[in-house]
Design a protein around this motif. Sequence first.
Motif, short mmCIF file in Angstrom:
data_model
loop_
_atom_site.label_atom_id
_atom_site.label_comp_id
_atom_site.label_asym_id
_atom_site.label_seq_id
_atom_site.Cartn_x
_atom_site.Cartn_y
_atom_site.Cartn_z
N UNK A 128 78.33 22.88 99.32
CA UNK A 128 77.86 23.45 98.18
C UNK A 128 77.19 24.69 98.37
N UNK A 129 77.33 25.77 97.67
CA UNK A 129 76.51 27.02 97.77
C UNK A 129 75.42 26.89 96.97
N UNK A 130 74.22 27.12 97.50
CA UNK A 130 73.05 26.95 96.68
C UNK A 130 72.31 28.32 96.43
N UNK A 131 72.76 28.84 95.18
CA UNK A 131 72.09 30.26 94.72
C UNK A 131 70.86 29.97 94.04
N UNK A 132 69.95 31.00 94.13
CA UNK A 132 68.73 30.74 93.57
C UNK A 132 68.29 32.30 92.80
N UNK A 133 67.49 32.20 91.62
CA UNK A 133 66.87 33.35 91.35
C UNK A 133 65.46 33.06 90.72
N UNK A 134 64.71 33.99 90.86
CA UNK A 134 63.09 33.67 90.41
C UNK A 134 62.33 33.66 91.89
N UNK A 135 60.96 33.84 91.76
CA UNK A 135 60.06 34.13 92.79
C UNK A 135 58.97 33.01 92.64
N UNK A 136 58.53 32.08 93.77
CA UNK A 136 57.66 31.18 93.68
C UNK A 136 56.20 31.69 93.70
N UNK A 137 55.24 30.83 93.08
CA UNK A 137 53.80 31.33 93.25
C UNK A 137 53.49 31.66 94.59
N UNK A 138 53.79 30.49 95.49
CA UNK A 138 53.23 30.68 96.90
C UNK A 138 54.71 30.39 97.73
N UNK A 180 61.03 22.81 91.52
CA UNK A 180 59.60 22.47 91.53
C UNK A 180 58.68 23.60 91.66
N UNK A 181 59.38 24.81 92.31
CA UNK A 181 58.64 25.86 92.63
C UNK A 181 58.96 26.81 91.27
N UNK A 182 59.33 26.59 90.17
CA UNK A 182 59.52 27.31 88.97
C UNK A 182 60.54 28.35 89.39
N UNK A 183 61.80 27.85 89.98
CA UNK A 183 62.90 28.99 90.28
C UNK A 183 64.04 28.22 89.62
N UNK A 184 65.07 28.99 89.44
CA UNK A 184 66.43 28.44 88.83
C UNK A 184 67.44 28.40 90.15
N UNK A 185 68.14 27.33 90.15
CA UNK A 185 69.08 26.78 91.20
C UNK A 185 70.35 26.81 90.65
N UNK A 186 71.42 27.03 91.08
CA UNK A 186 72.85 26.58 90.64
C UNK A 186 73.68 26.34 92.02
N UNK A 204 54.32 27.98 100.77
CA UNK A 204 54.58 26.75 100.23
C UNK A 204 56.05 26.40 100.15
N UNK A 205 56.72 27.00 99.54
CA UNK A 205 58.07 27.06 99.15
C UNK A 205 58.89 26.93 100.71
N UNK A 206 58.84 27.70 101.53
CA UNK A 206 59.29 27.60 102.88
C UNK A 206 59.14 26.10 103.44
N UNK A 207 57.81 25.73 103.55
CA UNK A 207 57.45 24.56 104.07
C UNK A 207 58.36 23.32 103.28
N UNK A 208 58.19 23.35 102.01
CA UNK A 208 58.98 22.33 101.25
C UNK A 208 60.45 22.47 101.77
N UNK A 209 61.06 23.47 101.73
CA UNK A 209 62.51 23.67 102.23
C UNK A 209 62.71 22.93 103.46
#
Length: 214
Positions: free
Chosen positions: A91-101, A164-170, A104-109
């Motif tokens: 699957x190709x995972x696309x995103x849009x939006x920016x996290x607060x931190x 979880x970090x407030x971003x959109x994912x498709x 923290x997002x890189x760590x969660x990934x």
Amino acid sequence: MPKRTQLFEQLGGEQQYGVLLVAQMGGAPNEIQLILETAEYDPSVEGLRPKSGYIIRALGVLEHRVTLGVFGAAALAEDHPLLYHHNTPKVSVHFDGKPDDIHDLVLDISQAYVSTFLEWRHLVEMPDDLNRSMPLVDLLQRGVGLLGVMPKPLGERMARVLKHHGMNASLNEDTLFETNDDHGRSKLAKALILDSSYIIALDFSFETMGKQQK
């Protein structure tokens, strides 16, 4: 009793061990042959007493990591994290939006990757899973883009992290993925696990060899 069942029953006990003696190319393309013995620890001699010898043929090998020597347990798995890259669609995972931190997002990934594959795969060993066109922090700071092309179970987990970090994912799934070939035969792989060693192949055969000890 099937030889595979016999082999697995002779392993996994407190005093039961296997010894992988040889790993070599077989006579057919993409074939690997394993020669191993099962043994039982005998405290009277403080050593292992051989029980049975086996030859395992892995047919249609897709991937392997094998270390010779003593192992404790064996399993033939059809559902295992090692098989995600072979038995599930990409699957190709696309995103849009920016996290607060973003850190923290890189760590969660990273943690999502570890929790998906446990000790079996590491992100640096599978460079195609995440978009390597630029550092991950820089990619996420753009606010829109392709996170990566990865096995579906991992993609679904990454999508939950992004949301979880407030971003959109498709997720866009590979529509060409098929589980059977043109003749109706399964294309799904199996994984033979010997402690931390493994072989991923389309099929396996198990035979005994030499004298069997009681």
